[in-house]
Each structure stands twice: as C-alpha cells, then as structure tokens.
Design a protein around this motif. Structure first.
Motif, PDB file in Angstrom:
ATOM      1  N   ASP A 356      43.010  39.124  38.678  1.00  0.00           N
ATOM      2  CA  ASP A 356      44.097  39.070  37.709  1.00  0.00           C
ATOM      3  C   ASP A 356      43.627  39.539  36.339  1.00  0.00           C
ATOM      4  N   PHE A 357      42.377  39.252  35.983  1.00  0.00           N
ATOM      5  CA  PHE A 357      41.820  39.754  34.723  1.00  0.00           C
ATOM      6  C   PHE A 357      41.879  41.280  34.702  1.00  0.00           C
ATOM      7  N   GLN A 358      41.504  41.909  35.818  1.00  0.00           N
ATOM      8  CA  GLN A 358      41.512  43.370  35.863  1.00  0.00           C
ATOM      9  C   GLN A 358      42.923  43.923  35.803  1.00  0.00           C
ATOM     10  N   ARG A 359      43.881  43.228  36.457  1.00  0.00           N
ATOM     11  CA  ARG A 359      45.285  43.670  36.387  1.00  0.00           C
ATOM     12  C   ARG A 359      45.808  43.579  34.963  1.00  0.00           C
ATOM     13  N   ARG A 360      45.459  42.503  34.272  1.00  0.00           N
ATOM     14  CA  ARG A 360      46.007  42.261  32.936  1.00  0.00           C
ATOM     15  C   ARG A 360      45.380  43.166  31.891  1.00  0.00           C
ATOM     16  N   PHE A 361      44.047  43.371  31.965  1.00  0.00           N
ATOM     17  CA  PHE A 361      43.346  44.042  30.881  1.00  0.00           C
ATOM     18  C   PHE A 361      42.815  45.423  31.234  1.00  0.00           C
ATOM     19  N   ALA A 362      43.039  45.854  32.479  1.00  0.00           N
ATOM     20  CA  ALA A 362      42.615  47.190  32.926  1.00  0.00           C
ATOM     21  C   ALA A 362      41.106  47.388  32.781  1.00  0.00           C
ATOM     22  N   VAL A 363      40.355  46.303  32.906  1.00  0.00           N
ATOM     23  CA  VAL A 363      38.906  46.371  32.844  1.00  0.00           C
ATOM     24  C   VAL A 363      38.362  45.216  33.692  1.00  0.00           C
ATOM     25  N   ARG A 364      37.209  45.409  34.311  1.00  0.00           N
ATOM     26  CA  ARG A 364      36.666  44.406  35.213  1.00  0.00           C
ATOM     27  C   ARG A 364      35.751  43.442  34.468  1.00  0.00           C
ATOM     28  N   VAL A 365      35.873  42.160  34.779  1.00  0.00           N
ATOM     29  CA  VAL A 365      34.939  41.171  34.251  1.00  0.00           C
ATOM     30  C   VAL A 365      33.763  41.084  35.222  1.00  0.00           C
ATOM     31  N   ASP A 366      32.555  41.225  34.692  1.00  0.00           N
ATOM     32  CA  ASP A 366      31.374  41.294  35.545  1.00  0.00           C
ATOM     33  C   ASP A 366      30.851  39.925  35.944  1.00  0.00           C
ATOM     34  N   GLN A 367      31.057  38.932  35.105  1.00  0.00           N
ATOM     35  CA  GLN A 367      30.601  37.578  35.405  1.00  0.00           C
ATOM     36  C   GLN A 367      31.649  36.604  34.909  1.00  0.00           C
ATOM     37  N   LEU A 368      32.096  35.704  35.779  1.00  0.00           N
ATOM     38  CA  LEU A 368      33.138  34.736  35.434  1.00  0.00           C
ATOM     39  C   LEU A 368      32.728  33.371  35.971  1.00  0.00           C
ATOM     40  N   GLU A 369      32.659  32.392  35.070  1.00  0.00           N
ATOM     41  CA  GLU A 369      32.268  31.043  35.459  1.00  0.00           C
ATOM     42  C   GLU A 369      33.205  30.032  34.808  1.00  0.00           C
ATOM     43  N   VAL A 370      33.502  28.965  35.536  1.00  0.00           N
ATOM     44  CA  VAL A 370      34.218  27.811  34.995  1.00  0.00           C
ATOM     45  C   VAL A 370      33.265  26.629  35.076  1.00  0.00           C
ATOM     46  N   GLN A 371      32.903  26.091  33.902  1.00  0.00           N
ATOM     47  CA  GLN A 371      31.888  25.047  33.845  1.00  0.00           C
ATOM     48  C   GLN A 371      32.434  23.807  33.126  1.00  0.00           C
ATOM     49  N   PRO A 372      32.299  22.625  33.738  1.00  0.00           N
ATOM     50  CA  PRO A 372      32.678  21.384  33.030  1.00  0.00           C
ATOM     51  C   PRO A 372      31.827  21.220  31.768  1.00  0.00           C
ATOM     52  N   GLY A 373      32.474  20.849  30.677  1.00  0.00           N
ATOM     53  CA  GLY A 373      31.748  20.560  29.448  1.00  0.00           C
ATOM     54  C   GLY A 373      31.247  21.766  28.688  1.00  0.00           C
ATOM     55  N   HIS A 374      31.657  22.980  29.089  1.00  0.00           N
ATOM     56  CA  HIS A 374      31.184  24.158  28.365  1.00  0.00           C
ATOM     57  C   HIS A 374      31.681  24.129  26.915  1.00  0.00           C
ATOM     58  N   VAL A 375      30.776  24.394  25.990  1.00  0.00           N
ATOM     59  CA  VAL A 375      31.134  24.472  24.567  1.00  0.00           C
ATOM     60  C   VAL A 375      31.310  25.942  24.222  1.00  0.00           C
ATOM     61  N   GLY A 376      32.542  26.329  23.939  1.00  0.00           N
ATOM     62  CA  GLY A 376      32.847  27.735  23.707  1.00  0.00           C
ATOM     63  C   GLY A 376      32.246  28.262  22.418  1.00  0.00           C
ATOM     64  N   ALA A 377      31.854  29.509  22.467  1.00  0.00           N
ATOM     65  CA  ALA A 377      31.300  30.164  21.278  1.00  0.00           C
ATOM     66  C   ALA A 377      32.150  31.338  20.842  1.00  0.00           C
ATOM     67  N   GLY A 378      33.366  31.470  21.423  1.00  0.00           N
ATOM     68  CA  GLY A 378      34.219  32.591  21.068  1.00  0.00           C
ATOM     69  C   GLY A 378      33.644  33.892  21.584  1.00  0.00           C
ATOM     70  N   VAL A 379      33.681  34.932  20.756  1.00  0.00           N
ATOM     71  CA  VAL A 379      33.191  36.240  21.151  1.00  0.00           C
ATOM     72  C   VAL A 379      31.726  36.384  20.742  1.00  0.00           C
ATOM     73  N   GLN A 380      30.901  36.806  21.676  1.00  0.00           N
ATOM     74  CA  GLN A 380      29.520  37.135  21.401  1.00  0.00           C
ATOM     75  C   GLN A 380      29.289  38.594  21.814  1.00  0.00           C
ATOM     76  N   ASP A 381      29.134  39.452  20.852  1.00  0.00           N
ATOM     77  CA  ASP A 381      28.934  40.864  21.142  1.00  0.00           C
ATOM     78  C   ASP A 381      27.454  41.183  20.966  1.00  0.00           C
ATOM     79  N   ASP A 382      26.731  41.215  22.078  1.00  0.00           N
ATOM     80  CA  ASP A 382      25.285  41.450  22.050  1.00  0.00           C
ATOM     81  C   ASP A 382      24.928  42.882  22.395  1.00  0.00           C
ATOM     82  N   ARG A 383      25.881  43.784  22.326  1.00  0.00           N
ATOM     83  CA  ARG A 383      25.585  45.192  22.630  1.00  0.00           C
ATOM     84  C   ARG A 383      24.795  45.819  21.485  1.00  0.00           C
ATOM     85  N   HIS A 384      23.968  46.759  21.820  1.00  0.00           N
ATOM     86  CA  HIS A 384      23.155  47.437  20.789  1.00  0.00           C
ATOM     87  C   HIS A 384      23.480  48.922  20.776  1.00  0.00           C
TER      88      HIS A 384
END
Length: 384
Positions: A356-384
């Motif tokens: 559904d992510f690919q249908r909605r955004f026309a791009v594939r998510v390479d890693q997707l996890e749902v974790q209890p207690g995850h503390v979100g950090a928003g966007v992290q752009d680590d590309r160089h």
C-alpha cells in the motif's frame, strides 16, 4: 464513478479586470506594476506568507472600508490580520450558503458550530454561510462536551460543524446528528476515518476545507465524490511546489488560491502550502481526496517527491494515528533507501503495508518495522 482527467484550466475568467483592480492595492502595486492586464496567467507572481508579513509590517494590508478583522496564526509564531469589508462578508456568505445547501443543510436547521469565535477566524468561517442560508446557527465554540451534548439533544440539532476528532468524541458520548460538516483536521484523506466518525454519530459526515486567509474553499456533497470548490468565490490551482508549474489533473501538488471578488486583502495566487489533488469536472473544480498533508519538508527520494506529513496521514489510515515513527533515508552504493519504523502494539500485515505504501507514494519502502515503544525521530536524512 470514473472521471476523465483533463488539463487544468489556465486562468480564472476576467483576468484583465482582476489585475487592473488589484494593481491599485498597496499589497500588489509593486508586483503588478510592469505586468500588463492581458499577461498570461503563468506570469502573475505568487503570493506567499512571507510577502504578507512584509506587507503588514509596511502598513499595506489595512483597508479603509473593512468592518471585520480576524487574526491568523502563522507558521513560526506571530499572527497577521485578515481584513474584510461588508461586501466581502456578504459575498463569502452567499458562496458558502450555496455550498452548505449542496451539502444538505436546510434553511431552518439548527446548526451547532464547535469552532472558536475569538480573535481567530474559526467559527466565523462557517457562520457567514449558515446564516445566509437561513439556518438557526448556534455559535457554541470548542470543548465543553457535556454542554454540547445537552444542546444537541434539547434543541434537536440536525447539523454539527466540528473537527472530526471532537465530533467522534461527542458521538461516543451519545450524540446523534444527521449531518456533520467536518473541518480543521485531515478527514477523508485518512482511510477509514469517515467511517469511524459516521458510526459514532449515526449520520452523514462530509469533508470541508477552509483557511483563515481564504475563507471556505471546498465542501463535499452527499455524493461523497470529492470536495467541490466554491468557484464563485475562489479560483484554485495545484502546482509543483518545486517548480511552481501547474501539474496535470489528478496529480498531487500544492494548492494555490485566488479570490475572485474580495475587496480587502484579496489573495492573488496565494501558496497555501497544503497538499492536494485537483480535478476540473463539468460541474466545477473538485478536490477528490481532500487535503492530505503539507509541502513543508518535501523530500526527493528515488526520483519521487515524498511529503513527510502525507506519510503520517497514511499511517493514520492504517490504525496508527498519532503514532511515533521514524522515516530514515540512507544510501547504499549511491542508491536511495527508505526505512520506516513505527510505534505500535499490534502486528499488521507488513507485506500489505509495503504494497500500500508503494501504491500511495509510487516508491518502494525498503525496510518497514512496527515496534512497541518505538520513540519516533521524524525524518532522518542520512544520504551523502
């Protein structure tokens, strides 16, 4: 129902007259000074919040015939005044009344408005049209659940105008109304949200889009086939937020608004920053999916524009409303990679989420996890 997508209309009707009138206002005098009245619409400059702020500081916004001034909070803090003449209030009321009538509000209905009536526009954006239609309007304001419930029951209120989250809260507390006009929050752009609100209230819930600067812009009808733009009040466009060029019908982009007749502080190609899609149908312009994000923080990933706020709304549609999440972008051998980690106690079907992510955004998510207690950090752009 299937609609054929057509190129967006190039310009509103009567551009020469519009430009000639606006050129006399201090807000536009410099921007339009060397632009001929018959200039192509694409050459008319955009109006931004930064420009409005500068105009306010220079004393260029006040209008001698204004009878109402709302204050509008602006991103980054502070506020700006929004001026309206008597003719502006009446014109907005007529256009809004027609939209409310199409939505199913009837003259004589009790209509309870649960938006604020203080210095910000809030409930006034709805009040003008409801009164012009002839509804018995209750300017209730926000909060006070028990008092709202009491009024809804004792006056047999048929129409509630409210943020969808508060409307759902009222419904879960026992409120029943035939018609909800929902505004102020993403609504139909979040999958399943309308159904949850309608189940709570036991009636029909329609999406409405308004801004403090522009007033009422678009409202659904009971057909639920998109928010119909108030074409006699505003002209709307959708542009690529990077290039400023119009996008084809049905493609997402930034909503741009122009007032057609407003006298005090009329907007001319005002960039709202809101993300939507536009279709121009035989019956008028429509926002088929409502407003589903903001262009702030736009990212270019794998050659595709990705808007972080739209990702948050997508998560909400999968039962992860207000979930803490981290959207991490990184590179592997020079290629973009997307990793999305979401806080959640349940374990949704990750394969379905990826698809559904690919249908909605026309791009594939390479890693997707749902974790209890995850503390979100928003966007992290680590590309160089």
């Amino acid at each position: 129902m299937t609609h054929t997508l057509t190129p967006q209309a190039a310009a509103p009707h009567g551009v020469p007259d519009l430009l000639a009138r606006l050129r006399a206002l201090p807000l536009y005098r410099a921007a339009l000074a060397h632009l001929p009245d018959d200039a192509p619409w694409s050459e008319v400059p955009f109006l931004t919040r930064d420009r409005l702020t500068a105009a306010f500081e220079a004393g260029e916004l006040v209008h001698p015939d204004a009878v109402r001034v709302h204050l509008t909070p602006h991103p980054g803090g502070g506020w700006l005044p929004e001026y309206a003449t008597r003719a502006d209030v009446d014109a907005h009321g007529r256009a809004s009344a027609a939209a409310f009538a199409r939505a199913g509000v009837r003259p004589g209905d009790h209509a309870q408005v649960a938006f604020g009536y203080h210095r910000f526009a809030g409930g006034w954006l709805m009040q003008d049209g409801l009164e012009a239609l002839g509804a018995k309007t209750l300017p209730f304001g926000p909060g006070e659940t028990e008092a709202q419930l009491d009024t809804l029951r004792r006056l047999n209120v048929r129409v509630l105008v409210s943020a969808p989250s508060f409307a759902q809260k009222l419904g879960e507390a026992g409120a029943r109304v035939e018609l909800l006009i929902a505004a102020g929050e993403p609504f139909t752009s979040i999958a399943g949200r309308r159904e949850r609100v309608e189940a709570a209230l036991g009636g029909l819930a329609l999406d409405c889009y308004a801004t403090s600067e522009a007033g009422l812009i678009a409202l659904e009808t009971p057909a639920k086939d998109g928010l119909r733009v108030l074409d006699d009040w505003v002209f709307v466009e959708v542009i690529d937020p990077e290039t400023g060029q119009p996008v084809p019908d049905g493609e997402r982009g930034e909503l741009v608004v122009t007032h057609l007749s407003k006298q005090a502080m009329p907007l001319l190609r005002f960039r709202t920053g809101d993300l939507t899609r536009l279709e121009r149908r035989p019956g008028g312009a429509v926002l088929p999916g409502g407003v589903f994000g903001n262009v702030g923080g736009m990212l270019k990933v794998k050659g595709v524009k990705l808007f972080p706020r739209e990702v948050a709304f997508w998560l909400a549609g999968h039962g992860l409303d207000h979930a803490q999440h981290t959207l991490r972008l990184h590179s592997v051998n020079g290629a973009d990679r997307i990793a999305l980690t979401v806080a959640g106690e349940t374990s949704p079907d990750l394969d379905d989420l990826r698809a559904d992510f690919q249908r909605r955004f026309a791009v594939r998510v390479d890693q997707l996890e749902v974790q209890p207690g995850h503390v979100g950090a928003g966007v992290q752009d680590d590309r160089h």
